[in-house]
Design an enzyme around this catalytic site. Sequence first.
Site, PDB file in Angstrom:
ATOM      1  N   ASP A 103       2.530   3.848  -4.332  1.00 43.31           N
ATOM      2  CA  ASP A 103       1.935   4.828  -3.794  1.00 43.31           C
ATOM      3  C   ASP A 103       2.986   5.976  -5.048  1.00 43.31           C
ATOM      4  O   ASP A 103       3.421   6.493  -5.052  1.00 43.31           O
ATOM      5  CB  ASP A 103       3.811   4.695  -3.328  1.00 43.31           C
ATOM      6  N   ASP A 115      -3.765  11.851  -2.576  1.00 46.15           N
ATOM      7  CA  ASP A 115      -2.332  10.841  -1.679  1.00 46.15           C
ATOM      8  C   ASP A 115      -3.003   9.385  -2.037  1.00 46.15           C
ATOM      9  O   ASP A 115      -4.145   9.102  -1.161  1.00 46.15           O
ATOM     10  CB  ASP A 115      -1.924  10.853  -0.961  1.00 46.15           C
TER      11      ASP A 115
END
Length: 456
Positions: free
Chosen positions: A149, A333
Amino acid sequence: MANYTSFRLRLLLLVLLFSCHEVQKGCARGSQTVNHEEPDNYVVEMRSLTPASTCKDQAKGRGLTLAHRQGPCSPLAANRRSRDSKITFLRDQVRVCSMNNLGESRPLTAGIYGENAWLPIHGGSPGAGEFVVTIGLGTPKVDLTLIFDTGSDITWTQCQPCPRCYPQQDPLFEPLKSTTSSNPPCSASKCNYSIDYADGSHSDGYYVRDLLTLTPDCKFPDFIFGCGENNSPNFSTTAGVLGLGQGDNTLISQIPSELSQIFCYCIPGSESSNGYLLFGLEALRYCQTDSYTPIISDKKNTSFYFVNLVGIAFGNQKFSLSSESPRPRTIIDSGTTITRLPPRIYSAIRAEFVKYMSKYPVARPLPELLNTCYDLHGQKNVTMPKVVLQFQNTNVSLDPSAVVWRESDAQVCLAFAPNRKGPDLVIIGSVQQQNLNILYNVKENKVEFGKGSCGN
Ligand SMILES: *[C@@H]1O[C@H](CO)[C@@H](O)[C@H](O)[C@H]1NC(C)=O
Ligand SMILES: *[C@@H]1O[C@H](CO)[C@@H](O)[C@H](O)[C@H]1NC(C)=O
Ligand SMILES: *[C@@H]1O[C@H](CO)[C@@H](O)[C@H](O)[C@H]1NC(C)=O
Ligand SMILES: *[C@@H]1O[C@H](CO)[C@@H](O)[C@H](O)[C@H]1NC(C)=O
Ligand SMILES: *[C@@H]1O[C@H](CO)[C@@H](O)[C@H](O)[C@H]1NC(C)=O
């Protein structure tokens, strides 16, 4: 310590290689001719959009393996089944909503977050991430599969003894059984950590310092990470989160070199292929890139990577973000799946896509996210619009696999979604990053792009 010595040697090499790398890039740039004839569409073979039933490990031997957590390559056995887009899109929506709440600095729902309702919140919703990596911690090394992440800033894993852990596939890490573990230097009050993510998930525990093994050649002693002993069950059967966002406690901020604040990844074009994640020297060696856009620093302390997206070319149409008022900010992202665009730009792109696809039968939408789908059953090749993300300083051509989401041959959908409100964050999600080398040079505040080689 042998590891440390070899790491220093590698730093020296890194400095040398870094200079070569710069020279090579300079040459590549100088010799590039601008091709005005570049077509504004791709001919995509349907076969290339179809995942295999077994894992194609084309990225083997290059750094860490980045696997789709639900694909045939997943190290999480229980998840190794075909992708469930309903679950993926639901998680994706939760992540995007929570990231937008985070963007507006107002109290998040106090009921969930209690008295301490303001920041710090460490990223959006790591549980939504579709990709996992396996790293080693401690001596003897325990392999742990973590959610990858770039929107989270702390790395943590569940540790034994664990009063409130969710079931994970890997054995729980036990700091007391590792001969290299120690307590990090911290004031008594700082030894504990508590991470609240914007979606309401959390991990609480204490910090531990131990050997981190990324690959056999790439180890970091004295890595400080969270040992979670009270974790909400939002992370499926993974062992925690590998946080590559910006912040004080991220993996990259701890790697003891200015030049090594570098990592690069390639997200595969389908869930049956593996991608790769590389750090420092290896990132520079294997991740060819040819251009970059600056990372825009953020006044609020979020871990996200903000970039300046100027516009989008879709087929032969160009859409500018500067006409949006107020102009939304853009992040790149890894944990968001589908790219989110301002509603007006999304509508314009959708209209253009409809023109390209008008000769095919319309298929039903994919709830809740993708509403423009076609039945391409029986087609061999399909002409699709070429998509170029126009960032400050560089134009990035997306891979053909990054334009549509193939649910089945009979349901192939435009893989972009509109934001609810104009000022919401524009998010470049993982589908649009497919098959690109994306190198984050955090020290120099740059995100570099190149053609990836992690396959479809
Ligand atoms: C850290 O957490 C443990 C377990 O929850 C608790 O017993 C301890 O008092 C905490 N230490 C500090 C310094 O807050
Ligand atoms: C995460 O887990 C908590 C506690 O079980 C739950 O209240 C929350 O809704 C979950 N969040 C998501 C996004 O699943
Ligand atoms: C941002 O983080 C820095 C260092 O961690 C801290 O000193 C500063 O107060 C933070 N700013 C805000 C707005 O929270
Ligand atoms: C489909 O595309 C491939 C690769 O671009 C090409 O080799 C092939 O001839 C095309 N087939 C048809 C039927 O157009
Ligand atoms: C990107 O493409 C646009 C439109 O084709 C062009 O105007 C712009 O100069 C390009 N930017 C870069 C950095 O090449």
